[in-house]
Scaffold this motif. Structure first.
Motif, PDB file in Angstrom:
ATOM      1  N   GLN A 232      44.713  42.474  45.234  1.00 32.44           N
ATOM      2  CA  GLN A 232      44.250  43.488  44.556  1.00 32.44           C
ATOM      3  C   GLN A 232      44.175  44.373  43.115  1.00 32.44           C
ATOM      4  N   LEU A 235      45.484  42.098  40.415  1.00 34.43           N
ATOM      5  CA  LEU A 235      44.801  41.161  40.229  1.00 34.43           C
ATOM      6  C   LEU A 235      44.240  41.949  38.868  1.00 34.43           C
ATOM      7  N   GLU A 247      45.986  36.358  36.512  1.00 32.41           N
ATOM      8  CA  GLU A 247      44.631  36.205  37.413  1.00 32.41           C
ATOM      9  C   GLU A 247      44.992  35.115  38.562  1.00 32.41           C
ATOM     10  N   ARG A 251      43.479  35.630  42.545  1.00 37.55           N
ATOM     11  CA  ARG A 251      42.383  35.226  42.803  1.00 37.55           C
ATOM     12  C   ARG A 251      42.864  34.593  43.819  1.00 37.55           C
ATOM     13  N   VAL A 254      44.668  36.667  46.577  1.00 40.37           N
ATOM     14  CA  VAL A 254      43.230  37.935  47.814  1.00 40.37           C
ATOM     15  C   VAL A 254      42.221  36.710  49.007  1.00 40.37           C
ATOM     16  N   GLY A 255      42.226  35.739  47.111  1.00 34.39           N
ATOM     17  CA  GLY A 255      41.320  34.951  48.693  1.00 34.39           C
ATOM     18  C   GLY A 255      41.728  34.482  50.057  1.00 34.39           C
ATOM     19  N   TYR A 258      41.996  37.487  52.552  1.00 36.62           N
ATOM     20  CA  TYR A 258      40.669  37.616  52.742  1.00 36.62           C
ATOM     21  C   TYR A 258      40.529  36.804  54.220  1.00 36.62           C
ATOM     22  N   GLU A 266      33.929  35.908  51.346  1.00 35.38           N
ATOM     23  CA  GLU A 266      34.795  36.850  50.458  1.00 35.38           C
ATOM     24  C   GLU A 266      36.110  35.872  50.020  1.00 35.38           C
ATOM     25  N   SER A 269      34.613  32.777  47.568  1.00 38.11           N
ATOM     26  CA  SER A 269      34.668  33.341  46.730  1.00 38.11           C
ATOM     27  C   SER A 269      35.932  32.942  45.539  1.00 38.11           C
ATOM     28  N   TYR A 270      35.958  33.915  45.853  1.00 43.06           N
ATOM     29  CA  TYR A 270      37.960  34.346  44.964  1.00 43.06           C
ATOM     30  C   TYR A 270      38.308  33.005  45.048  1.00 43.06           C
ATOM     31  N   GLU A 273      36.875  31.000  42.455  1.00 42.47           N
ATOM     32  CA  GLU A 273      36.980  31.358  40.958  1.00 42.47           C
ATOM     33  C   GLU A 273      38.449  31.506  40.772  1.00 42.47           C
ATOM     34  N   SER A 274      39.120  31.193  41.428  1.00 43.80           N
ATOM     35  CA  SER A 274      41.540  31.462  41.040  1.00 43.80           C
ATOM     36  C   SER A 274      40.853  29.399  39.908  1.00 43.80           C
TER      37      SER A 274
END
Lengths: 299, 239
Positions: A232, A235, A247, A251, A254-255, A258, A266, A269-270, A273-274
Motif C-alpha cells: 500500500q 502504491l 502503480e 496494485r 495489493v490485490g 488481500y 477487495e 478490485s485491485y 484496476e491493475s
C-alpha cells in the motif's frame, strides 16, 4: 637459568591468552544465542536469525560441534515456524551431517524432522501440479475474473504465486539494481538502509521500488499483513509520482495480498484496476506476467 | 584540524598560506569542490590526490562517474600512476557508476563495485558499502567523486544536491577528506551557489590559474601547469 627460559615463559603466556581468547569467543557465541532468543520472543526474527548465524560460525571455528549442531537444529525450527520449509530442511540437513560425523545424541530427532518435512514437500508439489492443471488457460483476464476465486484456501499454492510475483516485480525498472541487494548478507537490513537513503535523497521512485521489494520479501515469509502494508505504501508513492507501471505492479501486489488474507472482493478490485492500467500501457511482458499471476489465484 | 599532503607540488604551501594555521597541507576531514570549465585538469587533480594518498598508505574511496574503470586506469597510466597494486592491497575501493549504462555484463570484485548514475539511492548504498570497506583499513582516508557533471545530466538538480549533502555528511562522519568535481556552467546559477556553499573549500581551475577559498576564509591563487607528472602549481599569492 637457561638462555631460552624467557621464550619458554612467552610461550606459556601466549597459550594462556589463547585459552582466554577461546573462552571469550565461546562466551560471545553463547551470548549471541541468548540475544537471539530474546529477539525471537520479541518477533524480531531476522535479527534473531542473524545472531544465530554468527554464533554458528563461532562454534564451527572453535570446533564446538555439539553447540553448532544444536543451533542449526534451532534455526531449522525457526524457519519451520515461519513455514519456510525448504530453508528449514537445509538447516536440519546441515545439522544431520554434523550429527552423523560426530555421533551426536540429537541425530534421531533431527532425522525425524527431515523425514516429516520431505513428506510435506512431496505432498505440496503434488497439490501444486493439480492446481496448475486446473487453472484457466484463456488469455482474457475478464474471463479469469468471472471464474471466481478458489474456494479451498488450503489448496493455494503459495510457492507458485510467489514465483509469479517475482516475475512481475522483476519488471520494475528499479528491480535490476535493488533486487541484487537480496544477495547481500542480511538483505533486509540493506534494503531498509537503502530506503532510508532514498528518503534522505528524496528519491521517491527508488523508495517506492524498495518498499515494494520489502513487501515481496514479507509475503514470501507469509507475513501477509505486513506485506500488504508495504504494498500500500509503495502504491501511494508510485501514484504520487505518476508512475503508471509502478502503480500497476503495486496494485497487483495489493490485490494478491488481500486475496491471501481471504478478502477476495477487495483483492479482486485491485487486480481489476491493475489490469486496466496494464492494458493501457501496452506492455506485453507485463500483461503476460500479470495473466500468469491471475491464473494462479483464480481457477 | 589535521593536514594531509595533496600530492600536487606547490599546492599545499599555498593552501597553508591562506589558512590561519601554521600547519602545511590540505585540511583533513573536510570537503572540497573543484570547479572549472572542461579540460582544465579537474580529473587530473583527483587522480593525483588519490594516487599520492595511496602511495603513502592512505586508503581511498573513488567514485568515477564520467569514465569507466578501464578508462580511469588508462588515464592514470598516462602519468605513470598504476592502481593495480593498491587494489590488490585493498587500499582502493572504486565505485564505477557509468560502465553499467552500456548494458554490458561487468564483474564486480571486493574493491570494485558498480552502480547506476541515474539511481542515486543505489549509488548511496554502494558508497555506504565502500565507506565501511575503506574505513576498516584506516579511520582517515580520502574520497574522490569525479564528477557531479554526469549525475546532474541524468537526475533532477535538487536530488543530486540532496545526494551530495548525504554523501558528504556520511563520509565526513567516517573521517574522510573529500574532493568532488563539477564542470562550470552545467547547472543553474542557484545550484552552483549551493554547491559552493556545501563544500568547506572551493578550488577553481581555469586552465591557467588555480584559485581557492579555504575553510578558514582567505582566497589564494597561483598559476599551474599540467605536465607528464601531473599538475604543478607555481608560487602563488593571497588575494
Amino acid at each position: 637459568m637457561g638462555i631460552f627460559d624467557r621464550y619458554q615463559s612467552t610461550d606459556d603466556t601466549i597459550k594462556k591468552y589463547l585459552k582466554q581468547l577461546w573462552e571469550y569467543q565461546e562466551a560471545e557465541a553463547d551470548l549471541m544465542v541468548e540475544i537471539a532468543t530474546l529477539l525471537y520472543e520479541d518477533d524480531a526474527i531476522d535479527d534473531a536469525v542473524g545472531f544465530l548465524e554468527r554464533s554458528v560460525r563461532i562454534y564451527e571455528e572453535l570446533g564446538l560441534y555439539e553447540q553448532e549442531a544444536s543451533i542449526l537444529d534451532l534455526m531449522g525450527d525457526v524457519y519451520l515456524n515461519m513455514d519456510e520449509n525448504n530453508t528449514a530442511l537445509k538447516y536440519y540437513r546441515k545439522c544431520h551431517q554434523i550429527c552423523t560425523a560426530k555421533d551426536l545424541p540429537i541425530i534421531e530427532d533431527v532425522f525425524n524432522k527431515i523425514q516429516e518435512l520431505e513428506e510435506v514437500e512431496q505432498t505440496s508439489t503434488k497439490i501444486g501440479t493439480e492446481t496448475s492443471t486446473s487453472s484457466v488457460d484463456e488469455d482474457s483476464y475478464s474471463e479469469i475474473f468471472d471464474e471466481g476465486f478458489s474456494d479451498e484456501m488450503e489448496k493455494v499454492d503459495y510457492e507458485n504465486i510467489g514465483s509469479k510475483l517475482d516475475d512481475i516485480i522483476s519488471l520494475l525498472d528499479e528491480y535490476a539494481i535493488y533486487g541484487s541487494y537480496q544477495k547481500f548478507d542480511n538483505p533486509l537490513a540493506h534494503i531498509k538502509e537503502a530506503i532510508e537513503m532514498s528518503r534522505s535523497i528524496g528519491d521517491d521512485k527508488g523508495e517506492a521500488g524498495l518498499i515494494l521489494i520489502m513487501g515481496d520479501i514479507s509475503l514470501k515469509k507469509e507475513e501477509t499483513e505486513k506485506s500488504l502494508d508495504y504494498f500500500q505504501q509503495a502504491l501511494k508513492k508510485f501514484r504520487k509520482i505518476g508512475d503508471d507501471k509502478g502503480e500497476a505492479i503495486s496494485r497487483l501486489m495489493v490485490g494478491t495480498a488481500y486475496f491471501l488474507l481471504g478478502e477476495t472482493e477487495e483483492g479482486s478490485s485491485y487486480l481489476r484496476e491493475s489490469m486496466e492500467i496494464i492494458k493501457f500501457l501496452h506492455d506485453d511482458k507485463m500483461e503476460k506476467a500479470a495473466m500468469a499471476l491471475l491464473k494462479s489465484i483464480y481457477r | 584540524m589535521s593536514r594531509l599532503e595533496s600530492g600536487i607540488p606547490g599546492f599545499d604551501e599555498i593552501f597553508s598560506s591562506v589558512s590561519d594555521f601554521d600547519l602545511t597541507g590540505f585540511p583533513g576531514n573536510t570537503s572540497t569542490l573543484i570547479i572549472g570549465p572542461p579540460k582544465v585538469g579537474k580529473s587530473i587533480f583527483c587522480y593525483q590526490f588519490a594516487y599520492h594518498g595511496l602511495s603513502i598508505d592512505e586508503p581511498c574511496l573513488y567514485i568515477t562517474a564520467d569514465e569507466g574503470m578501464k578508462q580511469l586506469q588508462q588515464n592514470m597510466i598516462d602519468f605513470n600512476w598504476f592502481l593495480q597494486s593498491a587494489m590488490d592491497k585493498e587500499m582502493l575501493y572504486v565505485i564505477d557508476s557509468i560502465s553499467s549504462l552500456s548494458g554490458a555484463s561487468i564483474e564486480t570484485t571486493n574493491t570494485y563495485n558498480l552502480s547506476k548514475i541515474n539511481d542515486p539511492t543505489d549509488l548511496m548504498v554502494k558508497v555506504g558499502l565502500g565507506t565501511r570497506f575503506v574505513f576498516k583499513k584506516s579511520e582517515e582516508f580520502r574520497s574522490v567523486f569525479d564528477s557531479l557533471t554526469t549525475p546532474f545530466a541524468f537526475n533532477p538538480e535538487p536530488m543530486v544536491v540532496r545526494f551530495l549533502k548525504t554523501y558528504i555528511r556520511r563520509l565526513k562522519e567516517a573521517g574522510a577528506t573529500i574532493i568532488f568535481t563539477c564542470t562550470e556552467g552545467i547547472v543553474s546559477e542557484n545550484t552552483e551557489k549551493i554547491l559552493k556553499s556545501i563544500a568547506n573549500n572551493v578550488i577553481m581551475m581555469d586552465g591557467d590559474y588555480i584559485t581557492f577559498r579555504s575553510i578558514e576564509g582567505p582566497i589564494g591563487t597561483a598559476k599551474y601547469h599540467i605536465t607528464d607528472k601531473g599538475i604543478i602549481v607555481d608560487k602563488g599569492e593571497v588575494l
